[in-house]
Design a protein around this motif. Structure first.
Motif, PDB file in Angstrom:
ATOM      1  N   LEU A   7     -95.019  97.835  95.065  1.00  0.00           N
ATOM      2  CA  LEU A   7     -95.305  98.265  96.219  1.00  0.00           C
ATOM      3  C   LEU A   7     -96.658  99.167  95.894  1.00  0.00           C
ATOM      4  O   LEU A   7     -96.578 100.090  95.130  1.00  0.00           O
ATOM      5  N   PHE A   8     -97.796  98.651  96.357  1.00  0.00           N
ATOM      6  CA  PHE A   8     -99.307  99.352  96.190  1.00  0.00           C
ATOM      7  C   PHE A   8     -99.442  99.700  94.730  1.00  0.00           C
ATOM      8  O   PHE A   8    -100.186 100.572  94.503  1.00  0.00           O
ATOM      9  N   GLY A   9     -99.115  98.967  93.926  1.00  0.00           N
ATOM     10  CA  GLY A   9     -99.489  98.877  92.556  1.00  0.00           C
ATOM     11  C   GLY A   9     -98.363  99.742  91.764  1.00  0.00           C
ATOM     12  O   GLY A   9     -98.477  99.865  90.437  1.00  0.00           O
ATOM     13  N   TYR A  10     -97.282 100.415  92.417  1.00  0.00           N
ATOM     14  CA  TYR A  10     -96.301 101.179  91.704  1.00  0.00           C
ATOM     15  C   TYR A  10     -95.091 100.047  91.211  1.00  0.00           C
ATOM     16  O   TYR A  10     -94.704  99.388  92.326  1.00  0.00           O
ATOM     17  N   ARG A  11     -94.682 100.238  90.295  1.00  0.00           N
ATOM     18  CA  ARG A  11     -93.686  99.678  89.892  1.00  0.00           C
ATOM     19  C   ARG A  11     -92.170 100.451  89.998  1.00  0.00           C
ATOM     20  O   ARG A  11     -92.365 101.337  89.044  1.00  0.00           O
ATOM     21  N   PHE A  12     -91.122 100.045  90.512  1.00  0.00           N
ATOM     22  CA  PHE A  12     -89.931 100.745  90.697  1.00  0.00           C
ATOM     23  C   PHE A  12     -88.938 100.178  90.010  1.00  0.00           C
ATOM     24  O   PHE A  12     -88.448  98.990  90.397  1.00  0.00           O
ATOM     25  N   TRP A  13     -88.303 100.659  89.152  1.00  0.00           N
ATOM     26  CA  TRP A  13     -87.147  99.920  88.168  1.00  0.00           C
ATOM     27  C   TRP A  13     -86.153 101.001  87.573  1.00  0.00           C
ATOM     28  O   TRP A  13     -86.232 102.351  87.714  1.00  0.00           O
ATOM     29  N   PHE A  14     -85.242 100.324  87.227  1.00  0.00           N
ATOM     30  CA  PHE A  14     -84.172 101.252  86.121  1.00  0.00           C
ATOM     31  C   PHE A  14     -83.774 100.500  84.901  1.00  0.00           C
ATOM     32  O   PHE A  14     -84.125  99.334  84.925  1.00  0.00           O
ATOM     33  N   HIS A  19     -77.848 105.441  83.321  1.00  0.00           N
ATOM     34  CA  HIS A  19     -76.840 106.481  83.662  1.00  0.00           C
ATOM     35  C   HIS A  19     -76.817 107.148  84.905  1.00  0.00           C
ATOM     36  O   HIS A  19     -77.785 107.112  85.641  1.00  0.00           O
ATOM     37  N   SER A  20     -75.469 107.648  85.622  1.00  0.00           N
ATOM     38  CA  SER A  20     -75.542 108.125  86.712  1.00  0.00           C
ATOM     39  C   SER A  20     -76.396 109.636  86.496  1.00  0.00           C
ATOM     40  O   SER A  20     -76.429 110.044  85.392  1.00  0.00           O
ATOM     41  N   PRO A  21     -76.836 110.134  87.823  1.00  0.00           N
ATOM     42  CA  PRO A  21     -76.720 109.623  89.029  1.00  0.00           C
ATOM     43  C   PRO A  21     -77.773 108.563  89.343  1.00  0.00           C
ATOM     44  O   PRO A  21     -78.480 108.282  88.410  1.00  0.00           O
ATOM     45  N   ILE A  22     -77.588 108.032  90.653  1.00  0.00           N
ATOM     46  CA  ILE A  22     -78.739 106.972  90.736  1.00  0.00           C
ATOM     47  C   ILE A  22     -80.144 107.486  90.648  1.00  0.00           C
ATOM     48  O   ILE A  22     -80.249 108.482  91.301  1.00  0.00           O
ATOM     49  N   HIS A  23     -80.921 106.858  90.007  1.00  0.00           N
ATOM     50  CA  HIS A  23     -82.046 107.324  89.980  1.00  0.00           C
ATOM     51  C   HIS A  23     -82.996 106.089  89.816  1.00  0.00           C
ATOM     52  O   HIS A  23     -82.809 104.979  89.722  1.00  0.00           O
ATOM     53  N   ILE A  24     -84.442 106.418  89.943  1.00  0.00           N
ATOM     54  CA  ILE A  24     -85.554 105.176  89.846  1.00  0.00           C
ATOM     55  C   ILE A  24     -86.477 105.729  88.969  1.00  0.00           C
ATOM     56  O   ILE A  24     -87.121 106.911  89.004  1.00  0.00           O
ATOM     57  N   HIS A  25     -87.246 104.669  88.235  1.00  0.00           N
ATOM     58  CA  HIS A  25     -88.076 105.040  87.400  1.00  0.00           C
ATOM     59  C   HIS A  25     -89.459 104.583  88.087  1.00  0.00           C
ATOM     60  O   HIS A  25     -89.401 103.534  88.629  1.00  0.00           O
ATOM     61  N   VAL A  26     -90.694 105.077  88.175  1.00  0.00           N
ATOM     62  CA  VAL A  26     -91.896 104.476  88.702  1.00  0.00           C
ATOM     63  C   VAL A  26     -93.095 104.510  87.685  1.00  0.00           C
ATOM     64  O   VAL A  26     -93.268 105.417  86.937  1.00  0.00           O
ATOM     65  N   LYS A  27     -93.740 103.525  87.717  1.00  0.00           N
ATOM     66  CA  LYS A  27     -95.056 103.442  86.800  1.00  0.00           C
ATOM     67  C   LYS A  27     -96.280 102.606  87.471  1.00  0.00           C
ATOM     68  O   LYS A  27     -96.073 101.838  88.269  1.00  0.00           O
ATOM     69  N   LYS A  28     -97.105 103.260  87.195  1.00  0.00           N
ATOM     70  CA  LYS A  28     -98.674 102.757  87.692  1.00  0.00           C
ATOM     71  C   LYS A  28     -99.637 103.010  86.395  1.00  0.00           C
ATOM     72  O   LYS A  28     -99.828 104.310  86.245  1.00  0.00           O
ATOM     73  N   GLY A  29    -100.188 102.035  85.796  1.00  0.00           N
ATOM     74  CA  GLY A  29    -101.050 102.447  84.686  1.00  0.00           C
ATOM     75  C   GLY A  29    -100.316 103.122  83.649  1.00  0.00           C
ATOM     76  O   GLY A  29     -99.284 102.449  83.411  1.00  0.00           O
ATOM     77  N   GLY A  30    -100.861 103.978  83.165  1.00  0.00           N
ATOM     78  CA  GLY A  30    -100.381 104.754  82.320  1.00  0.00           C
ATOM     79  C   GLY A  30     -99.405 105.975  82.722  1.00  0.00           C
ATOM     80  O   GLY A  30     -98.759 106.648  81.881  1.00  0.00           O
ATOM     81  N   ALA A  31     -99.169 106.145  83.889  1.00  0.00           N
ATOM     82  CA  ALA A  31     -98.408 107.203  84.628  1.00  0.00           C
ATOM     83  C   ALA A  31     -96.861 106.819  84.801  1.00  0.00           C
ATOM     84  O   ALA A  31     -96.649 105.823  85.050  1.00  0.00           O
ATOM     85  N   PHE A  48     -99.019 111.468  87.134  1.00  0.00           N
ATOM     86  CA  PHE A  48     -99.309 111.155  88.551  1.00  0.00           C
ATOM     87  C   PHE A  48     -99.848 112.306  89.071  1.00  0.00           C
ATOM     88  O   PHE A  48     -99.045 113.606  88.766  1.00  0.00           O
ATOM     89  N   LYS A  49    -100.789 112.166  90.012  1.00  0.00           N
ATOM     90  CA  LYS A  49    -101.509 113.260  90.807  1.00  0.00           C
ATOM     91  C   LYS A  49    -100.449 113.775  91.704  1.00  0.00           C
ATOM     92  O   LYS A  49     -99.724 112.944  92.194  1.00  0.00           O
ATOM     93  N   PRO A  50    -100.605 114.927  92.322  1.00  0.00           N
ATOM     94  CA  PRO A  50     -99.814 115.313  93.456  1.00  0.00           C
ATOM     95  C   PRO A  50     -99.815 114.506  94.591  1.00  0.00           C
ATOM     96  O   PRO A  50     -98.729 114.325  95.252  1.00  0.00           O
ATOM     97  N   GLU A  52    -100.327 111.090  94.689  1.00  0.00           N
ATOM     98  CA  GLU A  52     -99.394 110.071  94.112  1.00  0.00           C
ATOM     99  C   GLU A  52     -97.893 110.284  94.347  1.00  0.00           C
ATOM    100  O   GLU A  52     -97.168 109.390  94.911  1.00  0.00           O
ATOM    101  N   LEU A  53     -97.466 111.593  93.896  1.00  0.00           N
ATOM    102  CA  LEU A  53     -96.039 111.843  93.986  1.00  0.00           C
ATOM    103  C   LEU A  53     -95.772 111.890  95.349  1.00  0.00           C
ATOM    104  O   LEU A  53     -94.531 111.309  95.586  1.00  0.00           O
ATOM    105  N   LYS A  54     -96.570 112.329  96.343  1.00  0.00           N
ATOM    106  CA  LYS A  54     -96.295 112.308  97.660  1.00  0.00           C
ATOM    107  C   LYS A  54     -95.990 110.911  98.067  1.00  0.00           C
ATOM    108  O   LYS A  54     -95.147 110.787  98.829  1.00  0.00           O
ATOM    109  N   MET A  55     -96.872 110.194  97.955  1.00  0.00           N
ATOM    110  CA  MET A  55     -96.832 108.673  98.338  1.00  0.00           C
ATOM    111  C   MET A  55     -95.631 107.949  97.800  1.00  0.00           C
ATOM    112  O   MET A  55     -94.530 107.538  98.343  1.00  0.00           O
ATOM    113  N   ILE A  56     -95.167 108.077  96.443  1.00  0.00           N
ATOM    114  CA  ILE A  56     -94.199 107.631  95.724  1.00  0.00           C
ATOM    115  C   ILE A  56     -92.794 108.301  96.447  1.00  0.00           C
ATOM    116  O   ILE A  56     -91.825 107.416  96.535  1.00  0.00           O
ATOM    117  N   GLU A  57     -92.645 109.780  96.676  1.00  0.00           N
ATOM    118  CA  GLU A  57     -91.542 110.044  97.275  1.00  0.00           C
ATOM    119  C   GLU A  57     -91.476 109.441  98.664  1.00  0.00           C
ATOM    120  O   GLU A  57     -90.189 109.068  99.163  1.00  0.00           O
TER     121      GLU A  57
END
Length: 79
Positions: A7-14, A19-31, A48-50, A52-57
């Motif tokens: 979404l919006f160029g961000y890749r969300f994956w695991f 391992h637990s707890p449930i979490h997600i990794h995020v990547k865009k470009g080199g961040a 990631f800039k602040p 970008e982190l706000k948008m990701i969250e």
């Protein structure tokens, strides 16, 4: 590495061997970043800039149920 969505160029994956707890990794470009889902909290951020982190969250909050469903489906079927 199962991708949950892009979404919006961000890749969300695991990772397939994650391992637990449930979490997600995020990547865009080199961040990259990692967020725990329940509750949503930033585990680490590399590049990631602040703003970008706000948008990701926000994206994670809006899709928290989908992320948890993908996680549970993947790991319950992997057993």
């Amino acid at each position: 590495m199962p991708t949950v969505f892009n979404l919006f160029g961000y890749r969300f994956w695991f990772y397939g061997n994650d391992h637990s707890p449930i979490h997600i990794h995020v990547k865009k470009g080199g961040a990259v970043a990692k967020y725990d889902i329940l509750p949503i909290s930033l585990v680490y951020n590399h590049g990631f800039k602040p703003s970008e982190l706000k948008m990701i969250e926000t994206i994670i909050k809006d899709n928290e149920e989908i992320i948890a469903q993908h996680w549970n489906m993947f790991f319950n079927n992997a057993k």
